[in-house]
Scaffold this active site. Structure first.
Site, PDB file in Angstrom:
ATOM      1  N   VAL A 107      36.951  43.124  35.371  1.00 22.60           N
ATOM      2  CA  VAL A 107      36.157  43.976  34.481  1.00 22.60           C
ATOM      3  C   VAL A 107      36.358  45.454  34.825  1.00 22.60           C
ATOM      4  CG1 VAL A 107      34.414  42.164  34.136  1.00 22.60           C
ATOM      5  CG2 VAL A 107      34.107  43.781  36.028  1.00 22.60           C
ATOM      6  N   ASP A 108      37.426  45.749  35.630  1.00 16.11           N
ATOM      7  CA  ASP A 108      37.516  47.063  36.271  1.00 16.11           C
ATOM      8  C   ASP A 108      38.449  48.068  35.596  1.00 16.11           C
ATOM      9  OD1 ASP A 108      40.100  46.186  36.996  1.00 16.11           O
ATOM     10  OD2 ASP A 108      39.500  45.617  39.025  1.00 16.11           O
ATOM     11  N   HIS A 123      36.471  38.508  30.671  1.00 21.65           N
ATOM     12  CA  HIS A 123      35.092  38.586  31.181  1.00 21.65           C
ATOM     13  C   HIS A 123      34.434  39.938  30.921  1.00 21.65           C
ATOM     14  CE1 HIS A 123      36.107  35.087  34.188  1.00 21.65           C
ATOM     15  NE2 HIS A 123      35.931  34.661  32.954  1.00 21.65           N
ATOM     16  N   CYS A 131      23.425  45.807  24.236  1.00 24.58           N
ATOM     17  CA  CYS A 131      22.026  45.420  24.079  1.00 24.58           C
ATOM     18  C   CYS A 131      21.870  43.964  24.514  1.00 24.58           C
ATOM     19  CB  CYS A 131      21.630  45.596  22.613  1.00 24.58           C
ATOM     20  SG  CYS A 131      19.976  44.952  22.274  1.00 24.58           S
ATOM     21  N   CYS A 151      17.553  49.736  24.810  1.00 22.50           N
ATOM     22  CA  CYS A 151      18.408  49.897  23.638  1.00 22.50           C
ATOM     23  C   CYS A 151      17.766  50.899  22.677  1.00 22.50           C
ATOM     24  CB  CYS A 151      18.589  48.544  22.950  1.00 22.50           C
ATOM     25  SG  CYS A 151      19.486  48.677  21.398  1.00 22.50           S
ATOM     26  N   GLY A 191      46.057  36.417  42.187  1.00 21.99           N
ATOM     27  CA  GLY A 191      44.817  36.898  42.807  1.00 21.99           C
ATOM     28  C   GLY A 191      43.558  36.286  42.234  1.00 21.99           C
ATOM     29  N   ASN A 217      49.184  34.722  45.766  1.00 17.31           N
ATOM     30  CA  ASN A 217      47.885  34.767  46.448  1.00 17.31           C
ATOM     31  C   ASN A 217      48.145  34.559  47.939  1.00 17.31           C
ATOM     32  OD1 ASN A 217      45.166  34.123  47.355  1.00 17.31           O
ATOM     33  ND2 ASN A 217      44.664  33.564  45.245  1.00 17.31           N
ATOM     34  N   PRO A 218      47.481  35.296  48.809  1.00 17.83           N
ATOM     35  CA  PRO A 218      47.690  35.047  50.247  1.00 17.83           C
ATOM     36  C   PRO A 218      47.149  33.694  50.688  1.00 17.83           C
ATOM     37  CG  PRO A 218      46.348  37.044  49.891  1.00 17.83           C
ATOM     38  CD  PRO A 218      46.585  36.435  48.550  1.00 17.83           C
TER      39      PRO A 218
HETATM   40  C1  BJW Z   1      44.303  38.133  46.721  1.00 15.97           C
HETATM   41  C2  BJW Z   1      44.370  39.311  47.471  1.00 15.97           C
HETATM   42  C3  BJW Z   1      45.517  40.121  47.304  1.00 15.97           C
HETATM   43  C4  BJW Z   1      42.485  38.316  47.921  1.00 15.97           C
HETATM   44  N1  BJW Z   1      46.482  39.746  46.464  1.00 15.97           N
HETATM   45  N2  BJW Z   1      45.271  37.783  45.907  1.00 15.97           N
HETATM   46  C5  BJW Z   1      34.702  23.416  33.567  1.00 15.97           C
HETATM   47  C6  BJW Z   1      34.523  22.842  34.805  1.00 15.97           C
HETATM   48  C7  BJW Z   1      33.495  23.277  35.660  1.00 15.97           C
HETATM   49  C8  BJW Z   1      32.626  24.304  35.273  1.00 15.97           C
HETATM   50  C9  BJW Z   1      32.811  24.868  34.043  1.00 15.97           C
HETATM   51  C10 BJW Z   1      33.829  24.434  33.216  1.00 15.97           C
HETATM   52  N3  BJW Z   1      33.792  25.183  32.083  1.00 15.97           N
HETATM   53  C11 BJW Z   1      32.780  26.083  32.198  1.00 15.97           C
HETATM   54  C12 BJW Z   1      32.157  25.892  33.385  1.00 15.97           C
HETATM   55  C13 BJW Z   1      30.981  26.679  33.887  1.00 15.97           C
HETATM   56  C14 BJW Z   1      31.339  28.024  34.474  1.00 15.97           C
HETATM   57  C15 BJW Z   1      32.238  27.800  35.671  1.00 15.97           C
HETATM   58  O1  BJW Z   1      33.439  27.935  35.629  1.00 15.97           O
HETATM   59  N4  BJW Z   1      31.614  27.517  36.811  1.00 15.97           N
HETATM   60  C16 BJW Z   1      32.365  27.291  38.047  1.00 15.97           C
HETATM   61  C17 BJW Z   1      31.857  28.248  39.124  1.00 15.97           C
HETATM   62  C18 BJW Z   1      32.222  25.844  38.439  1.00 15.97           C
HETATM   63  N5  BJW Z   1      31.968  28.884  33.483  1.00 15.97           N
HETATM   64  C19 BJW Z   1      31.254  29.618  32.661  1.00 15.97           C
HETATM   65  O2  BJW Z   1      30.029  29.590  32.687  1.00 15.97           O
HETATM   66  C20 BJW Z   1      31.972  30.482  31.653  1.00 15.97           C
HETATM   67  N6  BJW Z   1      31.398  30.288  30.370  1.00 15.97           N
HETATM   68  C21 BJW Z   1      31.611  29.199  29.658  1.00 15.97           C
HETATM   69  O3  BJW Z   1      32.396  28.346  29.971  1.00 15.97           O
HETATM   70  O4  BJW Z   1      30.866  29.164  28.517  1.00 15.97           O
HETATM   71  C22 BJW Z   1      30.870  28.006  27.692  1.00 15.97           C
HETATM   72  C23 BJW Z   1      30.071  28.346  26.473  1.00 15.97           C
HETATM   73  C24 BJW Z   1      30.645  28.150  25.219  1.00 15.97           C
HETATM   74  C25 BJW Z   1      29.897  28.465  24.074  1.00 15.97           C
HETATM   75  C26 BJW Z   1      28.618  28.993  24.194  1.00 15.97           C
HETATM   76  C27 BJW Z   1      28.065  29.212  25.439  1.00 15.97           C
HETATM   77  C28 BJW Z   1      28.800  28.895  26.588  1.00 15.97           C
HETATM   78  C29 BJW Z   1      31.753  31.961  31.959  1.00 15.97           C
HETATM   79  C30 BJW Z   1      32.393  32.406  33.223  1.00 15.97           C
HETATM   80  C31 BJW Z   1      32.065  33.885  33.458  1.00 15.97           C
HETATM   81  C32 BJW Z   1      32.528  34.341  34.801  1.00 15.97           C
HETATM   82  N7  BJW Z   1      32.000  35.644  35.034  1.00 15.97           N
HETATM   83  C33 BJW Z   1      32.287  36.315  36.301  1.00 15.97           C
HETATM   84  C34 BJW Z   1      31.423  37.593  36.386  1.00 15.97           C
HETATM   85  C35 BJW Z   1      31.987  38.702  35.504  1.00 15.97           C
HETATM   86  C36 BJW Z   1      31.226  39.964  35.644  1.00 15.97           C
HETATM   87  C37 BJW Z   1      31.255  40.500  37.032  1.00 15.97           C
HETATM   88  O5  BJW Z   1      32.326  40.841  37.562  1.00 15.97           O
HETATM   89  O6  BJW Z   1      30.173  40.588  37.620  1.00 15.97           O
HETATM   90  O7  BJW Z   1      33.678  36.645  36.376  1.00 15.97           O
HETATM   91  S1  BJW Z   1      32.048  35.263  37.734  1.00 15.97           S
HETATM   92  C38 BJW Z   1      33.423  35.866  38.643  1.00 15.97           C
HETATM   93  O8  BJW Z   1      34.419  34.838  38.825  1.00 15.97           O
HETATM   94  C39 BJW Z   1      34.060  36.947  37.761  1.00 15.97           C
HETATM   95  C40 BJW Z   1      35.515  36.683  37.974  1.00 15.97           C
HETATM   96  O9  BJW Z   1      36.267  37.215  36.888  1.00 15.97           O
HETATM   97  C41 BJW Z   1      35.586  35.185  38.078  1.00 15.97           C
HETATM   98  C42 BJW Z   1      36.788  34.658  38.760  1.00 15.97           C
HETATM   99  O10 BJW Z   1      36.852  35.110  40.090  1.00 15.97           O
HETATM  100  P1  BJW Z   1      38.274  35.528  40.669  1.00 15.97           P
HETATM  101  O11 BJW Z   1      38.806  36.663  39.883  1.00 15.97           O
HETATM  102  O12 BJW Z   1      39.119  34.335  40.800  1.00 15.97           O
HETATM  103  O13 BJW Z   1      37.855  36.136  42.105  1.00 15.97           O
HETATM  104  P2  BJW Z   1      37.524  35.398  43.471  1.00 15.97           P
HETATM  105  O14 BJW Z   1      36.759  36.363  44.296  1.00 15.97           O
HETATM  106  O15 BJW Z   1      36.932  34.071  43.253  1.00 15.97           O
HETATM  107  O16 BJW Z   1      38.953  35.128  44.141  1.00 15.97           O
HETATM  108  C43 BJW Z   1      39.784  36.182  44.593  1.00 15.97           C
HETATM  109  C44 BJW Z   1      41.131  35.591  44.965  1.00 15.97           C
HETATM  110  O17 BJW Z   1      41.982  36.665  45.303  1.00 15.97           O
HETATM  111  C45 BJW Z   1      41.088  34.660  46.186  1.00 15.97           C
HETATM  112  O18 BJW Z   1      41.817  33.478  45.893  1.00 15.97           O
HETATM  113  C46 BJW Z   1      41.792  35.472  47.277  1.00 15.97           C
HETATM  114  O19 BJW Z   1      42.530  34.658  48.190  1.00 15.97           O
HETATM  115  C47 BJW Z   1      42.728  36.313  46.441  1.00 15.97           C
HETATM  116  N8  BJW Z   1      43.168  37.575  47.067  1.00 15.97           N
HETATM  117  N9  BJW Z   1      43.270  39.450  48.243  1.00 15.97           N
HETATM  118  C48 BJW Z   1      46.376  38.599  45.803  1.00 15.97           C
HETATM  119  N10 BJW Z   1      45.684  41.295  48.016  1.00 15.97           N
END
Ligand code: BJW
Length: 248
Positions: A107-108, A123, A131, A151, A191, A217-218
């Site tokens: 989101v950055d 995301h 709102c 709002c 990542g 990914n590391p």
């Molecule tokens: C490096 C590094 C370097 C470090 N170089 N790498 C199916 C199965 C199970 C669950 C679900 C499913 N479908 C839906 C779900 C539920 C849920 C979900 O997935 N839950 C799981 C936790 C189990 N999903 C949802 O709720 C989604 N919505 C949805 O499905 O809605 C359905 C619907 C339909 C119709 C009507 C209503 C609903 C929404 C998901 C929203 C996620 N939002 C967030 C917050 C965004 C705002 C914010 O930033 O605050 O998004 S959560 C958070 O996780 C954020 C990220 O984008 C997202 C992913 O995280 P990411 O980017 O992978 O980061 P990290 O920290 O996890 O990992 C970092 C990685 O980098 C690591 O691997 C490191 O090793 C690596 N790394 N240094 C390269 N230098």
């Protein structure tokens, strides 16, 4: 500098020939810009909070000021950050690959700031505010001491325009991401921990449709065993090396 996996010659050839390349990025690509990843322990004032608990509509309903303040703090971190060589390498890849799609969970705005032009933001974007009742993006609001602010149209609390757990992703961006995953000849997953759906399903979808899939990914992730190649190392090192090897 951490150890990185050498880039297989086969992957270099595949990327050089590919007409359609799709990339999914997560928080790890911005780690080298000083933006903490989502699942990394938080620091300072926020060390005792779990991001997974804060990034929900329920948390916002219960503690709107806490959630607003957390995003305000993160917005200042992001505003102070600069794109790193990983972001710049993907902007270069967009210029080199015939059909290129960049999908981000971040989101950055760091991809835009590095020069990537067409970015599918799954995301949302932390710089925007909307709102909480009607969902429309709001650019300005009356300054008061109240947090969150209200709002100007309906008086409901304002919130960041990001996608929280349990909320639907923007349909246009998700549809385009699914189409790009299906069409990809090479799909890079960079990542991301591969824990959050539906984004985590995209590399698998690409693989099912014949793409060579690459994790950068590391650390290993739940997706690693399904990938054609895993390049271990920081994105800011591996991606520039990949671009230099494919398009010298
Ligand atoms: C490096 C590094 C370097 C470090 N170089 N790498 C199916 C199965 C199970 C669950 C679900 C499913 N479908 C839906 C779900 C539920 C849920 C979900 O997935 N839950 C799981 C936790 C189990 N999903 C949802 O709720 C989604 N919505 C949805 O499905 O809605 C359905 C619907 C339909 C119709 C009507 C209503 C609903 C929404 C998901 C929203 C996620 N939002 C967030 C917050 C965004 C705002 C914010 O930033 O605050 O998004 S959560 C958070 O996780 C954020 C990220 O984008 C997202 C992913 O995280 P990411 O980017 O992978 O980061 P990290 O920290 O996890 O990992 C970092 C990685 O980098 C690591 O691997 C490191 O090793 C690596 N790394 N240094 C390269 N230098």
């Amino acid at each position: 500098m951490s150890e990185t996996t050498p880039i297989p010659a086969e992957l270099i050839a595949r990327l050089r020939q590919a007409q359609r390349v799709t990339v999914l990025t997560g928080a790890g690509i911005s780690a080298e810009s000083g933006v903490p990843t989502f699942r990394q322990a938080q620091t300072g004032l926020w060390a005792r909070y779990d991001p997974q608990q804060l990034a929900t509509p329920q948390a916002f309903r219960r503690q709107p000021q806490l959630v607003w303040d957390w995003y305000a703090w993160r917005r200042t971190l992001v505003a102070a950050a600069e794109p790193n060589p990983g972001h710049f390498a993907l902007a270069e890849m967009e210029r080199r690959a015939p059909h290129f799609t960049l999908i981000t969970q971040n989101v950055d705005s760091l991809h835009h700031r590095a020069g990537s032009r067409a970015v599918l933001e799954l995301h949302g974007n932390i710089a925007r505010t909307k709102c909480s009742r009607e969902g429309q993006v709001v650019e300005t609001w009356p300054e008061t001491d109240e947090r969150p602010p209200r709002c100007p149209h309906c008086g409901a609390f304002l919130r960041p325009d990001v996608v929280w757990f349990g909320e639907a992703l923007p349909a246009d961006a998700l549809d385009a991401a699914i189409a790009a995953a299906r069409a990809a000849e090479v799909f890079l997953s960079v990542g991301t921990s591969g824990l959050v759906h539906p984004a985590a399903g995209l590399p698998l979808l690409a693989g099912e449709h014949g793409a060579s899939t690459v994790e950068i990914n590391p650390e290993a992730t739940p997706l690693s065993d399904e990938m054609t190649y895993c390049l271990r190392g920081p994105a800011g090192v591996v991606l520039p090396a990949l671009v230099a090897a494919v398009w010298p």
